[in-house]
Scaffold this motif. Sequence first.
Motif, short mmCIF file in Angstrom:
data_model
loop_
_atom_site.label_atom_id
_atom_site.label_comp_id
_atom_site.label_asym_id
_atom_site.label_seq_id
_atom_site.Cartn_x
_atom_site.Cartn_y
_atom_site.Cartn_z
N ASN A 1 0.82 -1.21 0.00
CA ASN A 1 0.00 0.00 0.00
C ASN A 1 0.85 1.26 0.00
N HIS B 1 0.84 4.23 -3.10
CA HIS B 1 0.64 5.67 -2.94
C HIS B 1 1.61 6.47 -3.81
N THR B 2 2.72 5.86 -4.22
CA THR B 2 3.70 6.55 -5.07
C THR B 2 3.57 6.14 -6.53
#
Length: 247
Positions: free
Chosen positions: A179, A183-184
């Motif tokens: 996760n 996010h990146t």
Amino acid sequence: MASDIISSLQLDKHTTNRVIVAKEINGCDSSFITSCILGHCIKSKQAVLFIATHNSLLHYQSVGLKMNYNLQRQVDAGLVHFLKLDEELVNLIMSNEEKSLQNIFSSINQTVQSLKVNNSVVHIILDGVSHLFDLHYSLRDVNIFCNQLIQLNRGSIGSFVLFHCNVAHEDDVTHVMANLLCHTAHTILEVRNLLSGLSADVSGHLTLKYPGHKFEDEHMNTIDMKPSRYLFKLFDRGVKLFAPGTV
């Protein structure tokens, strides 16, 4: 038959520092994604640093021959640098150096800079992020290491970093790490087994998400942010994607 994956990932677009996350859910096998992307890089004559913790060079060589590319030949030619992380750790131990991910990153950095001398584009593939936890590295160590790999290609036009994550369950550190990478990520591929079990016609579910699209245009309503959902079937020579309900 890797063209379905390549076109879905839009690898022909020359974006800057793309991050791709392949996320396996509950023990399914998504190594076909790595094989397809590796084949695309070789056929495009683009350099790759392949960091292996999950599958061996022999595995990818065998799959590559079925998909009409010879990985070993490109390793010998220097277009692909195949780094086995376990061997790198042994080398650190034998030289009485600390077996930290920072020392490993230092070696990786030197390799990437060397590849950039003769190649305008250098991609990085980390096959098996989750296995770093099996080597007793902490979540903080692994997160820093992955972000350093991303920064290593920061600003390189046309390059990407691929993280292959094996996810156990939601309470596991592998889920947390996946996760964090998502996010990146510019593109996320989630691979799941069929809920009904094995099938002769379909191998599993593939969901593609494009969170990086929100940074590509200031007019948010012009970009389709919805995930793309497919069924996929694995063959000896690649993979075929199908829209749900068409099989």
